[in-house]
Motif scaffolding. Structure first.
Motif, short mmCIF file in Angstrom:
data_model
loop_
_atom_site.label_atom_id
_atom_site.label_comp_id
_atom_site.label_asym_id
_atom_site.label_seq_id
_atom_site.Cartn_x
_atom_site.Cartn_y
_atom_site.Cartn_z
N MET A 72 0.82 -1.20 0.00
CA MET A 72 0.00 0.00 0.00
C MET A 72 0.86 1.26 0.00
SD MET A 72 -3.20 0.99 2.45
CE MET A 72 -2.31 0.46 3.89
N LYS A 73 0.62 2.13 -0.98
CA LYS A 73 1.38 3.38 -1.08
C LYS A 73 0.57 4.59 -0.64
CE LYS A 73 4.50 1.74 -4.68
NZ LYS A 73 5.00 1.93 -6.07
N THR A 74 -0.71 4.61 -0.94
CA THR A 74 -1.56 5.73 -0.51
C THR A 74 -2.84 5.17 0.12
OG1 THR A 74 -2.67 5.90 -2.66
CG2 THR A 74 -0.68 7.23 -2.33
N ALA A 75 -3.39 5.92 1.06
CA ALA A 75 -4.61 5.49 1.73
C ALA A 75 -5.53 6.67 1.94
CB ALA A 75 -4.29 4.83 3.07
N LYS A 76 -6.81 6.47 1.67
CA LYS A 76 -7.83 7.48 1.93
C LYS A 76 -8.81 6.88 2.92
CE LYS A 76 -11.57 10.03 -0.33
NZ LYS A 76 -11.25 11.44 -0.19
N ILE A 77 -8.93 7.51 4.07
CA ILE A 77 -9.80 6.98 5.13
C ILE A 77 -11.19 7.58 4.96
CG2 ILE A 77 -10.17 6.83 7.61
CD1 ILE A 77 -7.14 6.94 7.93
N GLY A 78 -12.18 6.72 4.81
CA GLY A 78 -13.55 7.15 4.56
C GLY A 78 -14.14 7.99 5.67
N SER A 79 -15.15 8.78 5.32
CA SER A 79 -15.73 9.74 6.27
C SER A 79 -16.49 9.06 7.40
CB SER A 79 -16.67 10.69 5.53
OG SER A 79 -17.70 9.97 4.87
N CYS A 80 -16.85 7.79 7.23
CA CYS A 80 -17.59 7.09 8.28
C CYS A 80 -16.68 6.56 9.38
CB CYS A 80 -18.38 5.94 7.68
SG CYS A 80 -17.33 4.78 6.81
N VAL A 81 -15.38 6.59 9.15
CA VAL A 81 -14.43 6.07 10.14
C VAL A 81 -14.22 7.11 11.24
CG1 VAL A 81 -12.06 5.31 10.53
CG2 VAL A 81 -13.26 4.61 8.47
N THR A 82 -14.39 6.70 12.49
CA THR A 82 -14.23 7.63 13.62
C THR A 82 -12.96 7.37 14.42
OG1 THR A 82 -15.57 6.21 15.05
CG2 THR A 82 -16.73 7.94 13.83
N ALA A 83 -12.37 6.19 14.29
CA ALA A 83 -11.18 5.87 15.07
C ALA A 83 -10.18 5.07 14.24
CB ALA A 83 -11.56 5.08 16.32
N ILE A 84 -8.93 5.50 14.30
CA ILE A 84 -7.85 4.73 13.70
C ILE A 84 -7.28 3.89 14.84
CG2 ILE A 84 -5.63 4.83 12.51
CD1 ILE A 84 -6.45 7.54 11.41
N GLY A 85 -7.61 2.62 14.83
CA GLY A 85 -7.29 1.75 15.95
C GLY A 85 -5.83 1.36 16.03
N GLU A 86 -5.51 0.59 17.05
CA GLU A 86 -4.13 0.20 17.30
C GLU A 86 -3.52 -0.55 16.11
OE1 GLU A 86 -4.15 -3.70 19.89
OE2 GLU A 86 -5.62 -2.29 20.70
N ARG A 87 -2.29 -0.17 15.75
CA ARG A 87 -1.51 -0.82 14.71
C ARG A 87 -2.20 -0.85 13.34
NH1 ARG A 87 2.68 -3.26 17.61
NH2 ARG A 87 2.17 -3.64 19.79
N SER A 88 -3.09 0.10 13.09
CA SER A 88 -3.82 0.11 11.82
C SER A 88 -2.90 0.11 10.61
CB SER A 88 -4.73 1.34 11.75
OG SER A 88 -5.69 1.30 12.77
N PHE A 89 -1.87 0.97 10.64
CA PHE A 89 -0.95 1.07 9.52
C PHE A 89 0.47 0.69 9.94
CE2 PHE A 89 -4.50 3.83 8.59
CZ PHE A 89 -4.75 3.60 7.25
N HIS A 90 0.57 -0.08 11.00
CA HIS A 90 1.85 -0.52 11.55
C HIS A 90 2.68 -1.23 10.47
CE1 HIS A 90 4.63 -1.92 14.60
NE2 HIS A 90 4.38 -3.19 14.35
N TYR A 91 3.91 -0.75 10.25
CA TYR A 91 4.83 -1.34 9.28
C TYR A 91 4.32 -1.26 7.83
CZ TYR A 91 8.62 -3.11 12.18
OH TYR A 91 9.70 -3.21 12.99
N CYS A 92 3.52 -0.26 7.52
CA CYS A 92 3.17 -0.01 6.11
C CYS A 92 4.34 0.77 5.51
CB CYS A 92 1.87 0.77 6.00
SG CYS A 92 0.41 -0.22 6.38
N ILE A 93 5.41 0.06 5.21
CA ILE A 93 6.68 0.69 4.88
C ILE A 93 6.68 1.41 3.53
CG2 ILE A 93 8.01 -0.88 6.33
CD1 ILE A 93 8.68 -2.47 3.81
N SER A 94 5.70 1.15 2.67
CA SER A 94 5.63 1.81 1.37
C SER A 94 4.66 2.99 1.36
CB SER A 94 5.23 0.81 0.28
OG SER A 94 6.18 -0.22 0.16
#
Length: 198
Positions: A72-94
């Motif tokens: 994964m290089k880019t991410a768009k978080i939808g408007s319905c999301v209220t919380a970015i939980g633990e380790r959501s993008f952990h080690y998304c090195i790209s």
């Protein structure tokens, strides 16, 4: 034994509509008295590297929504999301770009840790808390602005962000945890808001 068809679905419009892409008969539970549910992937693959994180009845993102992390290089978080939980993008090195919607109120611990290619993050005014080690070891992060809406920054939140040169902490922040900026050896400027007490 109870089986159910598990539907794999994708969304190309941030979660407004969904398309079924595959159906697989799956064992749900042995000797179950209840069955029948549908799984929906929030992390939808678009052109292989861009993923839109939208809602599927659960408004908290987790690490299961962002796999495979190395692609994964880019991410768009939808408007319905209220919380970015633990380790959501952990080690998304790209990961080089993330668009956080204004519906998000909290960034959980280790949520963006070790995103070593991420140069910047815009935190919306809706966010009130940044968890422990949320951005630890984001070694490409060069600057950070914490909006006035945030009231607390967890310990080690920006630990070892070795390229971080400047930060601005909003007036709403009352506490900054231990080791929050430990190892930020390039940090030369930090503006701290008037609300800080600890």
């Amino acid at each position: 034994d109870k089986y159910v068809d598990v539907y794999s679905q994708v969304s190309y419009d941030g979660g407004s509509t969904w398309q079924t892409t595959a159906t697989t008969t799956t064992l749900v539970e042995a000797d179950s008295e209840d069955c029948g549910f549908v799984l929906k992937f929030r992390a939808t693959d678009i052109c292989g590297t861009t993923r839109t994180l939208a809602c599927d009845g659960n408004t908290t993102l987790t690490s299961g929504n962002t796999q495979p992390s190395t692609e994964m290089k880019t991410a768009k978080i939808g408007s319905c999301v209220t919380a970015i939980g633990e380790r959501s993008f952990h080690y998304c090195i790209s990961l080089t770009s993330v668009d956080i919607s204004s519906g998000v109120t909290s960034i959980g611990y280790y949520s963006f840790s070790y995103c070593t290619s991420l140069p910047s993050v815009t935190i919306p005014d809706s966010v009130t808390s940044i968890g422990t080690s949320a951005f630890t070891n984001c070694t490409s992060l060069t600057s950070m602005t914490i909006p006035n809406s945030v009231t607390s920054i967890g310990g080690s939140a920006f630990r070892s962000c070795s390229s971080l040169t400047s930060c601005t902490i909003g007036n709403g922040v009352t506490s900054i945890g231990t080791y929050a900026f430990y190892g930020c050896r390039s940090l030369t400027s930090c503006t701290i808001g008037t609300g800080l007490t600890a």
